[in-house]
Design a protein around this motif. Sequence first.
Motif, short mmCIF file in Angstrom:
data_model
loop_
_atom_site.label_atom_id
_atom_site.label_comp_id
_atom_site.label_asym_id
_atom_site.label_seq_id
_atom_site.Cartn_x
_atom_site.Cartn_y
_atom_site.Cartn_z
N PHE A 171 0.95 -1.22 0.02
CA PHE A 171 0.23 0.09 0.00
C PHE A 171 0.97 1.25 -0.11
O PHE A 171 0.45 2.25 -0.81
N VAL A 172 1.89 1.25 0.74
CA VAL A 172 2.71 2.53 0.93
C VAL A 172 3.44 2.69 -0.36
O VAL A 172 3.88 3.87 -0.96
N LEU A 173 3.98 1.63 -1.10
CA LEU A 173 4.65 1.66 -2.37
C LEU A 173 3.73 2.05 -3.55
O LEU A 173 4.16 3.11 -4.19
N VAL A 174 2.44 1.60 -3.48
CA VAL A 174 1.42 2.13 -4.60
C VAL A 174 1.20 3.62 -4.08
O VAL A 174 1.19 4.39 -5.06
N TRP A 175 1.14 4.10 -2.86
CA TRP A 175 0.77 5.49 -2.54
C TRP A 175 1.90 6.44 -3.12
O TRP A 175 1.65 7.26 -4.01
N VAL A 176 3.18 6.01 -2.94
CA VAL A 176 3.97 7.12 -3.19
C VAL A 176 4.60 6.81 -4.70
O VAL A 176 4.71 7.74 -5.28
N LEU A 177 4.22 5.51 -5.44
CA LEU A 177 4.71 5.59 -6.94
C LEU A 177 3.81 5.73 -7.62
O LEU A 177 3.75 6.48 -8.83
N HIS A 178 2.29 5.38 -7.24
CA HIS A 178 1.26 5.60 -8.11
C HIS A 178 0.50 7.08 -7.92
O HIS A 178 0.21 7.91 -8.84
N TYR A 179 0.20 7.39 -6.53
CA TYR A 179 -0.36 8.47 -6.41
C TYR A 179 0.36 9.88 -5.99
O TYR A 179 -0.11 11.00 -6.07
N SER A 180 1.75 9.44 -5.81
CA SER A 180 2.65 10.78 -5.63
C SER A 180 3.63 10.80 -6.47
O SER A 180 3.69 10.18 -7.48
N ASP A 181 4.67 11.24 -6.10
CA ASP A 181 5.86 11.40 -7.04
C ASP A 181 7.03 10.50 -7.19
O ASP A 181 8.12 10.77 -7.66
N GLY A 182 6.69 9.18 -6.71
CA GLY A 182 7.69 8.40 -6.98
C GLY A 182 8.91 8.34 -5.73
O GLY A 182 8.85 9.08 -4.56
N LEU A 183 10.07 7.78 -5.88
CA LEU A 183 10.96 7.75 -4.90
C LEU A 183 12.38 8.20 -5.59
O LEU A 183 12.64 7.84 -6.70
N ALA A 184 12.96 9.05 -4.92
CA ALA A 184 14.11 9.77 -5.36
C ALA A 184 14.90 10.25 -4.24
O ALA A 184 14.47 10.39 -3.28
N ASN A 220 16.30 13.88 -4.16
CA ASN A 220 16.73 14.93 -5.04
C ASN A 220 16.23 16.31 -4.21
O ASN A 220 15.91 17.16 -4.81
N GLY A 221 15.81 16.14 -2.93
CA GLY A 221 15.35 17.31 -2.18
C GLY A 221 13.91 17.63 -2.37
O GLY A 221 13.48 18.67 -1.78
N ASP A 222 13.10 16.79 -3.33
CA ASP A 222 12.06 17.12 -3.74
C ASP A 222 11.01 16.27 -3.09
O ASP A 222 11.49 15.23 -2.25
N SER A 223 9.61 16.09 -3.36
CA SER A 223 8.51 15.37 -2.75
C SER A 223 8.98 13.92 -2.78
O SER A 223 8.66 13.32 -1.88
N ALA A 224 9.79 13.51 -4.01
CA ALA A 224 9.97 12.03 -4.10
C ALA A 224 11.15 11.80 -2.88
O ALA A 224 11.09 10.36 -2.73
N GLU A 225 11.69 12.74 -2.29
CA GLU A 225 12.82 12.17 -1.26
C GLU A 225 11.90 11.92 -0.25
O GLU A 225 12.21 11.25 0.64
N PHE A 226 11.06 12.93 0.09
CA PHE A 226 10.12 13.02 1.10
C PHE A 226 9.65 11.32 1.47
O PHE A 226 9.46 10.97 2.36
N ASN A 227 8.94 10.83 0.26
CA ASN A 227 8.42 9.82 -0.10
C ASN A 227 9.09 8.41 0.67
O ASN A 227 8.54 7.63 1.07
N TRP A 228 10.52 8.64 0.73
CA TRP A 228 11.22 7.51 1.54
C TRP A 228 10.60 7.58 2.82
O TRP A 228 10.74 6.44 3.57
N HIS A 229 10.16 8.98 3.56
CA HIS A 229 9.92 8.68 5.12
C HIS A 229 8.79 7.67 5.36
O HIS A 229 9.02 6.86 6.02
N PRO A 230 7.64 7.81 4.56
CA PRO A 230 6.57 6.93 4.74
C PRO A 230 6.72 5.42 4.61
O PRO A 230 6.45 4.56 5.22
N VAL A 231 7.58 5.18 3.40
CA VAL A 231 8.04 3.96 2.98
C VAL A 231 8.78 3.25 4.08
O VAL A 231 8.56 1.95 4.48
#
Lengths: 277, 277
Positions: free
Chosen positions: A24-37, A39-50
């Motif tokens: 679920f958390v992977l689908v959240w960040v990869l499908h509904y949000s900006d993925g994982l990276a 780069n100082g952007d929201s994709a970096e934040f996404n590592w936090h919930p994952v």
Amino acid sequence: MEGYKSFLFFLISSLLLGFALVIFVLVWVLHYSDGLAWNGDSAEFNWHPVLIITGFVFMEGIAVIVYRLPWTWKCSKLLMKFIHAGLHLTAAVLVIIALVAVFDFHNAKKIPNMYSLHSWVGLVVVILFMLQIVVSIVVFLIPTTPVSVRAALMPVHVYGGLLLFGGVIGTALMGITEKLIFSLKNPPYSSLPPHAIFVNTLGILIVVFGGLIIWIATRPDWKRPPEPTVKEHSSYRETSIPPPEYSKTDKSDVELNSEAARKRNLNLDEAGQRSTM
Amino acid sequence: MEGYKSFLFFLISSLLLGFALVIFVLVWVLHYSDGLAWNGDSAEFNWHPVLIITGFVFMEGIAVIVYRLPWTWKCSKLLMKFIHAGLHLTAAVLVIIALVAVFDFHNAKKIPNMYSLHSWVGLVVVILFMLQIVVSIVVFLIPTTPVSVRAALMPVHVYGGLLLFGGVIGTALMGITEKLIFSLKNPPYSSLPPHAIFVNTLGILIVVFGGLIIWIATRPDWKRPPEPTVKEHSSYRETSIPPPEYSKTDKSDVELNSEAARKRNLNLDEAGQRSTM
């Protein structure tokens, strides 16, 4: 083990739910949000919930119940302690990376750190979690620690572990709440778009997972049976502390009668004389 | 009671903290927010945190530990059951008014209901809480319910009560998070004005209160001692179920040796044979 089928049901349910949380958390960040990276952007934040859900919820949940698995009861207690500690330490590493991700993202975006209740409770939980790891290694893994000290600290260790696990779940729920309010603007969170329904469902599943894990961890019948009596006697001899119950009991009787041993063992647990978590 | 001084310390701490929670939430709504009223405005919403923290956190916390108070051990078990149930029912009334306040406020302001994770988890907790009350009255207060049914449901009742209490705390933390994000705009929550520091502190105190209550509720040494043996025997006779431990014991021995009775009683608890919460 008493209630083996019931145990299996709860164990399988919690494992399936645990894997579902990670998916679920992977689908959240990869499908509904900006993925994982990174780069100082929201994709970096996404590592936090994952990383929090993988390490601090799922892996911690397994660490809490690892002594309850009856297939491990043939393994030595020391091996199980290492597995228990290893899971906690791995979770700790994931949590530290999760915290770096969110601080790095905030700093890159000039968002203040540590103002929300989520961050306050979260920081308290992380500090106490690290403290629990350090104290537990000193008390329960270093062989020279007196049995009396282990016995005195065991109830605090068990209670602290479950309370921290509950604290992680409460903090995760606040984090989800914050993130959905901040990130869902068009359409807003209040219009309940699929993104919101999906992540709210993740929140509910986290609560159910927590409930299952704590149920498994707190059933007296599902505790690991006591160590072989001879070993228990010798460890008490080393520290010159009389064993609280076994001293009154004929050794061979204990070895032969495993049900009696289990019941006596529950008494030891009540006094915090035996390590079960 | 073993560890009486420690019990007193935890009890007094949790009572002081409970009163502090009520004072904090009143200061929040009366000093930092728009006060209390029933006018469809934010002052009506304010009844929601006040009644939830008073009823669902503080009063529920006291209800959870009411059997632990050693001064009540001379009172009959039935009287204590009524006090336990009465506190829960009073809390339930306050919670219903708290829900009406928030739905009424949302409807007046055209704010959608039931979209946030706070509302989802909160509704599940309230439904299960009401269900727990109804089932518990049928099972533990109606005299004709067989002891075997009581025994089977006791572990679920105890665990369910503590889990719901934890669920209330998690939901309250999400509610505080939401409310501070929505209501603090100028200055914003992220600038951490005194209002935010004060209510974040309330959140931390709620967590500490929950931790103290669950600690008190889960210490085996602080449980209410068993009912007088004669009564226990006669109630087993009525239902024609043999008492699991006493049958092997000389009655006068049990009556004289209260410590032995307490230990046996712990065994009854493990099998869910005795109502302690």
